[in-house]
Design an enzyme around this catalytic site. Structure first.
Site, PDB file in Angstrom:
ATOM      1  N   ASP A   1       0.833  -1.201   0.000  1.00 53.94           N
ATOM      2  CA  ASP A   1       0.000   0.000   0.000  1.00 53.94           C
ATOM      3  C   ASP A   1       0.873   1.258   0.000  1.00 53.94           C
ATOM      4  O   ASP A   1       0.613   2.213  -0.736  1.00 53.94           O
ATOM      5  CB  ASP A   1      -0.912  -0.030   1.224  1.00 53.94           C
ATOM      6  CG  ASP A   1      -1.708   1.254   1.393  1.00 53.94           C
ATOM      7  OD1 ASP A   1      -2.479   1.593   0.488  1.00 53.94           O
ATOM      8  OD2 ASP A   1      -1.552   1.912   2.440  1.00 53.94           O
TER       9      ASP A   1
ATOM     10  N   GLU B   1      -2.175  -5.283  -3.625  1.00 49.28           N
ATOM     11  CA  GLU B   1      -1.162  -4.499  -2.919  1.00 49.28           C
ATOM     12  C   GLU B   1      -0.034  -5.388  -2.409  1.00 49.28           C
ATOM     13  O   GLU B   1       1.139  -4.986  -2.439  1.00 49.28           O
ATOM     14  CB  GLU B   1      -1.810  -3.750  -1.750  1.00 49.28           C
ATOM     15  CG  GLU B   1      -2.702  -2.614  -2.198  1.00 49.28           C
ATOM     16  CD  GLU B   1      -3.397  -1.911  -1.044  1.00 49.28           C
ATOM     17  OE1 GLU B   1      -3.714  -0.716  -1.190  1.00 49.28           O
ATOM     18  OE2 GLU B   1      -3.642  -2.554  -0.002  1.00 49.28           O
TER      19      GLU B   1
END
Length: 254
Positions: A68, A138
């Protein structure tokens, strides 16, 4: 959906690495990194006893956390370079749309990575939630960063999101103003905005809501700053308009 029962002898097949390379353009060298990136926490109970009770089971939550951050930095850098005259607010809008849960889930589906996510029996055979798809996407970015560093992560992400970035300014027109205002408020004040319905009128079947948004002060004792009212036929649309008015007043969008 592919599914493996995890044990000490489990080894991710070379065929899977080839599929992931075709999807992302990146070829993993370390099987265990890719295996972890694609392993959802629901698969934990499929492991051996040592893994079940370990403090850091081989699932993708920590890797998703890293991915992320990597994704956010790469997209921010690309926008900063590609749009030298764009203000912070509009860049934030574009970035927010690109890295949203929904956007990443769609990317995961488009690439076919959803078929490779390793899940437990409780989820097997069902459509995967948006959060599972986005987290896996992610986590793959995090795994690439861990194996090859920032430059290779940039290459993969730039290629994967080229169309999204190219249409960034158009995407900004369909922004989530509440998300942008919340991000601004958290960074500046370490607190989130507060929305309040100040008036409701109209018939029950077609009500009209007026919503004010309040930004916190720099300290708990400082007065809040209000913006609005945003007016809409439901609370959500009124809140979005109030957030937009706040962003405009603050000079974050035009």
């Amino acid at each position: 959906m592919l599914f493996w029962k995890k044990d000490k002898k489990t080894i991710l097949r070379d065929e899977l690495r080839q599929v992931v390379k075709k999807c992302t353009g990146y070829g993993f060298r370390k099987k265990e990194l890719l295996h972890q990136a694609l392993t959802h926490s629901s698969a934990r109970e499929e492991g051996d006893e040592a893994e079940k009770h370990s403090g850091l089971p081989h699932i993708n939550e920590r890797m998703e956390f890293l991915g992320d951050a990597v994704l956010g930095l790469v997209i921010s850098e690309i926008l900063y370079t590609k749009f030298p005259l764009m203000n912070e607010g509009k860049m934030s809008v574009i970035k927010s749309n690109i890295v949203s849960r929904e956007s990443l889930a769609q990317k995961c589906l488009a690439l076919g990575l959803d078929k490779l996510i390793i899940v437990g029996k409780g989820i097997k055979g069902r459509a995967l939630p948006v959060s599972v798809l986005a987290n896996a996407m992610e986590a793959v970015f995090g795994a690439i960063f861990l194996e090859s560093g920032y430059k290779d992560a940039v290459k993969v992400i730039t290629k994967m999101f080229a169309d999204d970035i190219a249409t960034g300014e158009e995407t900004a027109l369909h922004s989530n103003y509440k998300a942008i205002l919340q991000d601004h408020s958290q960074h500046r004040f370490a607190r989130v905005p507060n929305y309040r319905v100040v008036k409701q009128s109209g018939p029950k079947h077609k009500p009209i809501f007026e919503v004010m948004v309040f930004l916190p002060g720099k300290s708990q004792d400082e007065d809040q700053t209000s913006f609005g009212p945003g007016i809409g036929n439901d609370k959500k649309s009124a809140e979005q308009l109030a957030a937009k008015m706040a962003l405009e007043h603050l000079g974050l969008i035009h």
